[in-house]
Design a protein around this motif. Structure first.
Motif, mmCIF file in Angstrom:
data_model
loop_
_atom_site.group_PDB
_atom_site.id
_atom_site.type_symbol
_atom_site.label_atom_id
_atom_site.label_comp_id
_atom_site.label_asym_id
_atom_site.label_seq_id
_atom_site.Cartn_x
_atom_site.Cartn_y
_atom_site.Cartn_z
ATOM 1 N N ALA A 153 12.977 13.578 -5.770
ATOM 2 C CA ALA A 153 13.193 14.853 -6.463
ATOM 3 C C ALA A 153 13.371 16.009 -5.478
ATOM 4 O O ALA A 153 14.153 16.930 -5.727
ATOM 5 C CB ALA A 153 12.021 15.142 -7.397
ATOM 6 N N LEU A 154 12.656 15.963 -4.346
ATOM 7 C CA LEU A 154 12.681 17.076 -3.404
ATOM 8 C C LEU A 154 13.867 17.037 -2.450
ATOM 9 O O LEU A 154 14.357 18.094 -2.030
ATOM 10 C CB LEU A 154 11.390 17.101 -2.585
ATOM 11 C CG LEU A 154 10.107 17.520 -3.297
ATOM 12 C CD1 LEU A 154 8.941 17.507 -2.332
ATOM 13 C CD2 LEU A 154 10.253 18.894 -3.914
ATOM 14 N N THR A 155 14.316 15.861 -2.095
ATOM 15 C CA THR A 155 15.346 15.728 -1.058
ATOM 16 C C THR A 155 16.584 16.588 -1.303
ATOM 17 O O THR A 155 17.025 17.305 -0.403
ATOM 18 C CB THR A 155 15.749 14.257 -0.879
ATOM 19 O OG1 THR A 155 14.596 13.519 -0.426
ATOM 20 C CG2 THR A 155 16.854 14.117 0.150
ATOM 21 N N PHE A 229 7.976 23.218 -6.797
ATOM 22 C CA PHE A 229 7.812 23.895 -8.090
ATOM 23 C C PHE A 229 9.148 24.033 -8.817
ATOM 24 O O PHE A 229 9.173 24.108 -10.043
ATOM 25 C CB PHE A 229 7.131 25.249 -7.893
ATOM 26 C CG PHE A 229 5.631 25.151 -7.834
ATOM 27 C CD1 PHE A 229 4.846 25.578 -8.892
ATOM 28 C CD2 PHE A 229 5.004 24.594 -6.733
ATOM 29 C CE1 PHE A 229 3.462 25.470 -8.850
ATOM 30 C CE2 PHE A 229 3.631 24.466 -6.664
ATOM 31 C CZ PHE A 229 2.853 24.908 -7.734
ATOM 32 N N SER A 230 10.257 24.051 -8.071
ATOM 33 C CA SER A 230 11.564 24.119 -8.731
ATOM 34 C C SER A 230 11.879 22.820 -9.466
ATOM 35 O O SER A 230 12.718 22.799 -10.368
ATOM 36 C CB SER A 230 12.671 24.429 -7.720
ATOM 37 O OG SER A 230 12.950 23.304 -6.899
ATOM 38 N N ASP A 236 17.410 22.581 -13.184
ATOM 39 C CA ASP A 236 17.547 21.172 -13.562
ATOM 40 C C ASP A 236 16.180 20.502 -13.493
ATOM 41 O O ASP A 236 15.924 19.652 -12.631
ATOM 42 C CB ASP A 236 18.543 20.477 -12.630
ATOM 43 C CG ASP A 236 18.817 19.040 -13.032
ATOM 44 O OD1 ASP A 236 18.645 18.722 -14.232
ATOM 45 O OD2 ASP A 236 19.180 18.232 -12.155
ATOM 46 N N PRO A 237 15.256 20.854 -14.406
ATOM 47 C CA PRO A 237 13.883 20.344 -14.332
ATOM 48 C C PRO A 237 13.810 18.865 -14.709
ATOM 49 O O PRO A 237 14.635 18.366 -15.475
ATOM 50 C CB PRO A 237 13.145 21.207 -15.355
ATOM 51 C CG PRO A 237 14.193 21.534 -16.378
ATOM 52 C CD PRO A 237 15.468 21.707 -15.586
ATOM 53 N N ILE A 238 12.786 18.178 -14.190
ATOM 54 C CA ILE A 238 12.638 16.770 -14.543
ATOM 55 C C ILE A 238 12.057 16.594 -15.942
ATOM 56 O O ILE A 238 12.110 15.499 -16.494
ATOM 57 C CB ILE A 238 11.766 16.020 -13.517
ATOM 58 C CG1 ILE A 238 10.355 16.602 -13.468
ATOM 59 C CG2 ILE A 238 12.414 16.042 -12.141
ATOM 60 C CD1 ILE A 238 9.409 15.761 -12.615
ATOM 61 N N LYS A 243 9.291 22.563 -19.024
ATOM 62 C CA LYS A 243 9.797 23.873 -18.628
ATOM 63 C C LYS A 243 9.857 24.813 -19.822
ATOM 64 O O LYS A 243 9.489 25.996 -19.727
ATOM 65 C CB LYS A 243 11.178 23.763 -17.991
ATOM 66 C CG LYS A 243 11.722 25.140 -17.581
ATOM 67 C CD LYS A 243 13.120 25.082 -16.991
ATOM 68 C CE LYS A 243 13.651 26.486 -16.721
ATOM 69 N NZ LYS A 243 15.009 26.478 -16.153
ATOM 70 N N SER A 244 10.318 24.316 -20.958
ATOM 71 C CA SER A 244 10.388 25.140 -22.159
ATOM 72 C C SER A 244 9.006 25.675 -22.526
ATOM 73 O O SER A 244 8.850 26.832 -22.928
ATOM 74 C CB SER A 244 10.958 24.315 -23.315
ATOM 75 O OG SER A 244 10.957 25.054 -24.514
ATOM 76 N N SER A 245 7.993 24.837 -22.356
ATOM 77 C CA SER A 245 6.624 25.242 -22.629
ATOM 78 C C SER A 245 6.172 26.348 -21.678
ATOM 79 O O SER A 245 5.571 27.345 -22.085
ATOM 80 C CB SER A 245 5.709 24.020 -22.485
ATOM 81 O OG SER A 245 4.368 24.392 -22.331
ATOM 82 N N TYR A 246 6.495 26.196 -20.394
ATOM 83 C CA TYR A 246 6.101 27.207 -19.408
ATOM 84 C C TYR A 246 6.818 28.535 -19.680
ATOM 85 O O TYR A 246 6.214 29.610 -19.552
ATOM 86 C CB TYR A 246 6.448 26.748 -17.988
ATOM 87 C CG TYR A 246 5.951 25.383 -17.613
ATOM 88 C CD1 TYR A 246 4.797 24.837 -18.180
ATOM 89 C CD2 TYR A 246 6.636 24.613 -16.673
ATOM 90 C CE1 TYR A 246 4.350 23.574 -17.832
ATOM 91 C CE2 TYR A 246 6.189 23.349 -16.309
ATOM 92 C CZ TYR A 246 5.059 22.829 -16.893
ATOM 93 O OH TYR A 246 4.632 21.585 -16.538
#
Length: 269
Positions: A153-155, A229-230, A236-238, A243-246
């Motif tokens: 995810a981070l790469t 955190f992105s 493009d959240p996993i 994300k919608s909740s946050y």
């Protein structure tokens, strides 16, 4: 332009100082996953529940050196044999006083007038306040698989030498068995440090953070902190539901700041 506005807002937050909203921010509104009272001897405490997994998080929790407020929770799911299964629940916490202050400044600057959802995600991601993620495993998972997923995810979100730093995150979980109920807290301090605590359930991870125990891993690279955190707050959240909740919790936090600001203005006359 948006980044320039955000930078200016961060300067304003630092120079104007924190507003006195901590108590009201903790209690004025609760993310809409579920509002639940737990009766104690003399007080009622609030919890945020991820409906998909049933995991509950306290509204207020100690993360990254201070008590923070939960904005929401969601589930990370994966397909196994073509069937979607929940792997873990993850909640977002923020330091409510500076977070409410900054969101209010952004709102008055017109930051949320277009693409409100993505704008709130960006505000929570780049805001000059401490924040944290609290992960609770809802199924057993090999630590190496979890670490490899983080690297994957981070790469694409990192460049150059920062890519080497994420190997330290992967190594933290290598050889571990993440049983159902295992908890992970990732705290991101405003100075840039990323702190990891990993414990086997029963609130031990929160207790370790609160008692000031040495984190299992500390990273100093701010780019890595933002990239991690992105994964949850970016474009493009996993987990879109998380994300919608946050984002919804962020707007509720903003609303509490607007109400308090309006009350202060009304009282000044």
């Amino acid at each position: 332009l948006r980044r320039a506005v955000a930078a200016r807002i961060r300067e304003d937050v630092v120079h104007e100082g924190a507003c006195d909203v901590r108590e009201e921010v903790f209690t004025s509104s609760l993310p809409s996953q579920e509002r639940k009272e737990r009766k104690g001897p003399d007080v009622a405490s609030l919890a945020v529940k991820d409906k998909a997994t049933g995991v509950e998080y306290p509204l207020v929790e100690y993360v990254a050196g201070a008590e923070q407020r939960c904005l929401g929770a969601g589930a990370r799911s994966k397909k196994i044999a073509f069937v979607g299964v929940h792997v873990y629940a993850v909640a977002l916490y923020v330091d409510p006083t500076p977070a409410a202050k900054e969101l209010g400044l952004r709102q008055r600057g017109g930051f949320f007038e277009e693409d409100a959802s993505d704008s709130m995600g960006e505000a929570l991601l780049d805001g000059a306040f401490n924040k944290g993620l609290h992960i609770v495993m809802v199924r057993k998972l090999d630590g190496k698989a979890f670490g490899d997923a983080i690297v994957e995810a981070l790469t694409p979100r990192l460049f150059g030498a920062d890519k080497e730093a994420i190997r330290e995150i992967s190594n933290l979980f290598d050889g571990k068995e993440l049983l159902k109920g295992t908890e992970i807290i990732v705290g991101w301090r405003v100075e840039g440090q990323l702190e990891f605590y990993v414990r086997e359930g029963n609130g031990k991870v929160v207790q370790a953070a609160k008692e000031g125990m040495v984190p299992d891993l500390v990273l100093e690279q701010g780019a890595v902190s933002r990239a991690l955190f992105s994964v949850y707050l970016g474009s493009d959240p996993i987990s879109a539901d998380a994300k919608s909740s946050y984002v919804e919790g962020g707007f509720e936090l903003l609303e509490s700041e607007i109400v308090k600001r309006s009350t202060r203005k009304g009282g000044s006359g």
